[in-house]
Design an enzyme around this catalytic site. Sequence first.
Site, PDB file in Angstrom:
ATOM      1  N   ARG A 157      44.719  65.333 -17.883  1.00 37.13           N
ATOM      2  CA  ARG A 157      44.222  65.004 -19.229  1.00 37.13           C
ATOM      3  C   ARG A 157      44.399  63.520 -19.553  1.00 37.13           C
ATOM      4  O   ARG A 157      43.449  62.845 -19.957  1.00 37.13           O
ATOM      5  CB  ARG A 157      44.957  65.850 -20.269  1.00 37.13           C
ATOM      6  CG  ARG A 157      44.497  67.289 -20.302  1.00 37.13           C
ATOM      7  CD  ARG A 157      45.351  68.092 -21.233  1.00 37.13           C
ATOM      8  NE  ARG A 157      46.690  68.190 -20.705  1.00 37.13           N
ATOM      9  CZ  ARG A 157      47.338  69.338 -20.512  1.00 37.13           C
ATOM     10  NH1 ARG A 157      46.781  70.462 -20.850  1.00 37.13           N
ATOM     11  NH2 ARG A 157      48.569  69.351 -20.014  1.00 37.13           N
ATOM     12  N   ILE A 158      45.625  63.005 -19.373  1.00 33.65           N
ATOM     13  CA  ILE A 158      45.873  61.609 -19.767  1.00 33.65           C
ATOM     14  C   ILE A 158      45.212  60.658 -18.770  1.00 33.65           C
ATOM     15  O   ILE A 158      44.643  59.630 -19.159  1.00 33.65           O
ATOM     16  CB  ILE A 158      47.385  61.325 -19.893  1.00 33.65           C
ATOM     17  CG1 ILE A 158      48.005  62.241 -20.974  1.00 33.65           C
ATOM     18  CG2 ILE A 158      47.638  59.865 -20.246  1.00 33.65           C
ATOM     19  CD1 ILE A 158      49.525  62.179 -21.071  1.00 33.65           C
ATOM     20  N   ASP A 177      44.442  62.406  -6.915  1.00 36.06           N
ATOM     21  CA  ASP A 177      45.133  63.574  -7.477  1.00 36.06           C
ATOM     22  C   ASP A 177      45.289  64.566  -6.330  1.00 36.06           C
ATOM     23  O   ASP A 177      44.468  64.574  -5.403  1.00 36.06           O
ATOM     24  CB  ASP A 177      44.282  64.189  -8.609  1.00 36.06           C
ATOM     25  CG  ASP A 177      45.094  65.134  -9.494  1.00 36.06           C
ATOM     26  OD1 ASP A 177      45.252  64.845 -10.688  1.00 36.06           O
ATOM     27  OD2 ASP A 177      45.566  66.183  -8.989  1.00 36.06           O
ATOM     28  N   CYS A 207      50.765  61.272 -13.070  1.00 36.15           N
ATOM     29  CA  CYS A 207      51.139  62.561 -12.460  1.00 36.15           C
ATOM     30  C   CYS A 207      52.472  62.995 -13.052  1.00 36.15           C
ATOM     31  O   CYS A 207      53.240  62.171 -13.555  1.00 36.15           O
ATOM     32  CB  CYS A 207      51.207  62.437 -10.941  1.00 36.15           C
ATOM     33  SG  CYS A 207      52.180  61.042 -10.380  1.00 36.15           S
ATOM     34  N   PRO A 208      52.773  64.299 -13.012  1.00 33.00           N
ATOM     35  CA  PRO A 208      54.072  64.746 -13.524  1.00 33.00           C
ATOM     36  C   PRO A 208      55.175  64.383 -12.548  1.00 33.00           C
ATOM     37  O   PRO A 208      54.895  64.040 -11.389  1.00 33.00           O
ATOM     38  CB  PRO A 208      53.907  66.272 -13.601  1.00 33.00           C
ATOM     39  CG  PRO A 208      52.879  66.596 -12.578  1.00 33.00           C
ATOM     40  CD  PRO A 208      51.963  65.409 -12.480  1.00 33.00           C
ATOM     41  N   SER A 235      54.275  57.698 -17.601  1.00 32.81           N
ATOM     42  CA  SER A 235      54.439  59.116 -17.265  1.00 32.81           C
ATOM     43  C   SER A 235      55.913  59.523 -17.247  1.00 32.81           C
ATOM     44  O   SER A 235      56.412  60.074 -18.232  1.00 32.81           O
ATOM     45  CB  SER A 235      53.757  59.433 -15.943  1.00 32.81           C
ATOM     46  OG  SER A 235      53.692  60.826 -15.779  1.00 32.81           O
ATOM     47  N   ASP A 260      56.695  52.508 -20.139  1.00 28.48           N
ATOM     48  CA  ASP A 260      57.132  53.204 -21.354  1.00 28.48           C
ATOM     49  C   ASP A 260      58.265  54.172 -21.049  1.00 28.48           C
ATOM     50  O   ASP A 260      58.830  54.768 -21.971  1.00 28.48           O
ATOM     51  CB  ASP A 260      55.955  53.977 -21.961  1.00 28.48           C
ATOM     52  CG  ASP A 260      56.298  54.584 -23.316  1.00 28.48           C
ATOM     53  OD1 ASP A 260      56.786  53.831 -24.192  1.00 28.48           O
ATOM     54  OD2 ASP A 260      56.101  55.802 -23.502  1.00 28.48           O
ATOM     55  N   GLU A 265      67.144  57.539 -19.706  1.00 26.70           N
ATOM     56  CA  GLU A 265      66.783  57.122 -21.068  1.00 26.70           C
ATOM     57  C   GLU A 265      67.807  57.629 -22.066  1.00 26.70           C
ATOM     58  O   GLU A 265      68.047  58.840 -22.104  1.00 26.70           O
ATOM     59  CB  GLU A 265      65.395  57.658 -21.417  1.00 26.70           C
ATOM     60  CG  GLU A 265      64.313  57.061 -20.530  1.00 26.70           C
ATOM     61  CD  GLU A 265      62.961  57.755 -20.678  1.00 26.70           C
ATOM     62  OE1 GLU A 265      62.884  58.823 -21.313  1.00 26.70           O
ATOM     63  OE2 GLU A 265      61.982  57.219 -20.131  1.00 26.70           O
ATOM     64  N   HIS A 284      59.955  54.665 -24.564  1.00 29.25           N
ATOM     65  CA  HIS A 284      59.374  56.017 -24.487  1.00 29.25           C
ATOM     66  C   HIS A 284      58.728  56.436 -25.814  1.00 29.25           C
ATOM     67  O   HIS A 284      59.107  57.434 -26.436  1.00 29.25           O
ATOM     68  CB  HIS A 284      60.430  57.051 -24.070  1.00 29.25           C
ATOM     69  CG  HIS A 284      59.815  58.292 -23.486  1.00 29.25           C
ATOM     70  ND1 HIS A 284      60.397  59.026 -22.488  1.00 29.25           N
ATOM     71  CD2 HIS A 284      58.634  58.925 -23.754  1.00 29.25           C
ATOM     72  CE1 HIS A 284      59.625  60.059 -22.167  1.00 29.25           C
ATOM     73  NE2 HIS A 284      58.535  60.014 -22.937  1.00 29.25           N
TER      74      HIS A 284
HETATM   75  P1  NAD Z   1      48.114  67.064 -16.722  1.00 30.07           P
HETATM   76  O1  NAD Z   1      48.831  68.271 -16.202  1.00 30.07           O
HETATM   77  O2  NAD Z   1      46.871  67.247 -17.512  1.00 30.07           O
HETATM   78  O3  NAD Z   1      47.770  66.081 -15.498  1.00 30.07           O
HETATM   79  C1  NAD Z   1      48.666  65.809 -14.447  1.00 30.07           C
HETATM   80  C2  NAD Z   1      47.829  65.613 -13.186  1.00 30.07           C
HETATM   81  O4  NAD Z   1      48.712  65.182 -12.145  1.00 30.07           O
HETATM   82  C3  NAD Z   1      47.156  66.906 -12.697  1.00 30.07           C
HETATM   83  O5  NAD Z   1      45.770  66.678 -12.486  1.00 30.07           O
HETATM   84  C4  NAD Z   1      47.874  67.212 -11.386  1.00 30.07           C
HETATM   85  O6  NAD Z   1      47.036  67.834 -10.407  1.00 30.07           O
HETATM   86  C5  NAD Z   1      48.287  65.805 -10.950  1.00 30.07           C
HETATM   87  N1  NAD Z   1      49.332  65.808  -9.931  1.00 30.07           N
HETATM   88  C6  NAD Z   1      50.346  66.687  -9.756  1.00 30.07           C
HETATM   89  N2  NAD Z   1      51.069  66.348  -8.669  1.00 30.07           N
HETATM   90  C7  NAD Z   1      50.487  65.229  -8.158  1.00 30.07           C
HETATM   91  C8  NAD Z   1      50.757  64.425  -7.020  1.00 30.07           C
HETATM   92  N3  NAD Z   1      51.755  64.723  -6.176  1.00 30.07           N
HETATM   93  N4  NAD Z   1      49.955  63.365  -6.786  1.00 30.07           N
HETATM   94  C9  NAD Z   1      48.922  63.073  -7.614  1.00 30.07           C
HETATM   95  N5  NAD Z   1      48.598  63.826  -8.693  1.00 30.07           N
HETATM   96  C10 NAD Z   1      49.378  64.882  -8.958  1.00 30.07           C
HETATM   97  O7  NAD Z   1      49.206  66.257 -17.544  1.00 30.07           O
HETATM   98  P2  NAD Z   1      48.939  65.142 -18.672  1.00 30.07           P
HETATM   99  O8  NAD Z   1      48.855  65.783 -20.005  1.00 30.07           O
HETATM  100  O9  NAD Z   1      47.835  64.238 -18.200  1.00 30.07           O
HETATM  101  O10 NAD Z   1      50.337  64.359 -18.623  1.00 30.07           O
HETATM  102  C11 NAD Z   1      50.704  63.585 -17.490  1.00 30.07           C
HETATM  103  C12 NAD Z   1      52.149  63.149 -17.619  1.00 30.07           C
HETATM  104  O11 NAD Z   1      52.284  62.242 -18.708  1.00 30.07           O
HETATM  105  C13 NAD Z   1      53.143  64.265 -17.971  1.00 30.07           C
HETATM  106  O12 NAD Z   1      53.583  64.938 -16.797  1.00 30.07           O
HETATM  107  C14 NAD Z   1      54.274  63.529 -18.632  1.00 30.07           C
HETATM  108  O13 NAD Z   1      55.224  63.205 -17.649  1.00 30.07           O
HETATM  109  C15 NAD Z   1      53.626  62.232 -19.124  1.00 30.07           C
HETATM  110  N6  NAD Z   1      53.661  62.098 -20.582  1.00 30.07           N
HETATM  111  C16 NAD Z   1      54.296  61.007 -21.105  1.00 30.07           C
HETATM  112  C17 NAD Z   1      54.352  60.812 -22.472  1.00 30.07           C
HETATM  113  C18 NAD Z   1      55.028  59.601 -23.072  1.00 30.07           C
HETATM  114  O14 NAD Z   1      55.348  59.589 -24.257  1.00 30.07           O
HETATM  115  N7  NAD Z   1      55.258  58.530 -22.317  1.00 30.07           N
HETATM  116  C19 NAD Z   1      53.747  61.748 -23.338  1.00 30.07           C
HETATM  117  C20 NAD Z   1      53.094  62.849 -22.772  1.00 30.07           C
HETATM  118  C21 NAD Z   1      53.056  63.021 -21.384  1.00 30.07           C
END
Ligand code: NAD
Length: 323
Positions: A157-158, A177, A207-208, A235, A260, A265, A284
Amino acid sequence: MNIVLLDGYTLNPGDLTWKDLEYLGQCTVYDRTPPKKVVPRAKDAEIALTNKTVLSSDVIKQLPKLKYIGVLATGYNIVDIEAARALCIPVTNVPAYSTRSVAQMVFAHLLNLAQHVGHHAETVRSGRWTFNPDFCYWDMPLIELAGLTMGIIGFGRIGQATARLALAFGMKVIAYDIVTPSSIPEGCQFVELDDIFRVSDVISLHCPLTPQTKNIINKERLELMKKTAYLVNTSRGPLVDEQALAQALNNEGIAGAGLDVLSLEPPEKNNPLLKAKNCFITPHIAWATRAARERLLQVVVDNVASFLAGKPRNVVNGVKATA
Ligand code: NAD
């Protein structure tokens, strides 16, 4: 129902209201809860809500009345979901509330790296422009983003929201991905992971944090990057080997970083990135725009209400128990 929120301060430091949550039960909100106070505070809770306070297996077992755990975030690694599952306690999260805010923060960091607006505004405020011999001055290279290549790791999504902003800035987008999406958005190209490092002018991590992605940014991969390239991480901190990144920045192996998130943290005083060259760190806050926090709180309330109605939603541990 007895509802205990263990650490409500970051979601609502005072500019939102808990009233919709209070409407659902006898509600006690703590700003923050140190580990040794978790059990005493939550021992009578039927509903426990947590943002970053850890609910380990040991803690969950000491909460005999607990029927539901709601996490006030997307990531739920702070809860032992298997221990909760064994006790038939559903655990819920809040997906997707901050997608646009996080993508916006990627560009806040990127625009800072490209034009250093804050720095230049500060020099003007301190009077330097007034005495400048020319009509303008700048302290760092000013970079036009159009035409540069943004490499996105994790195209969920992000990642995709970030890609849309990058395309709007006239950047080229390449992505990696582990799952190739059924349709790749127009203007984006999927490539191998190493190509992201070789080709990108900007790398953005989405990625997570998993065992596979821990230290995905390491010394070897940083050495593949262009010396003019930037790294943006909104992330999770442990995606980056912080020692290796600090070294790459200080030795001008890459041009800069916008972060971020850090591995710990709040960070320890000796985290090497705190003083690394061209390293800009925010505490963050990508998720924390008021709009995103409002959405988050609304989903938290909806999650609790759905649980109370016997139809829990956003369950992450497969437990469909009812109240
Ligand atoms: P999402 O689940 O929609 O997308 C994550 C993507 O990463 C998926 O498409 C998945 O297939 C891919 N992925 C998983 N393992 C991988 C790998 N080994 N190599 C490459 N890609 C891989 O999640 P999202 O909503 O886009 O959020 C992404 C991340 O953003 C979250 O996991 C979280 O850690 C971070 N986040 C940070 C904040 C912040 O305040 N800084 C806020 C929200 C989310």
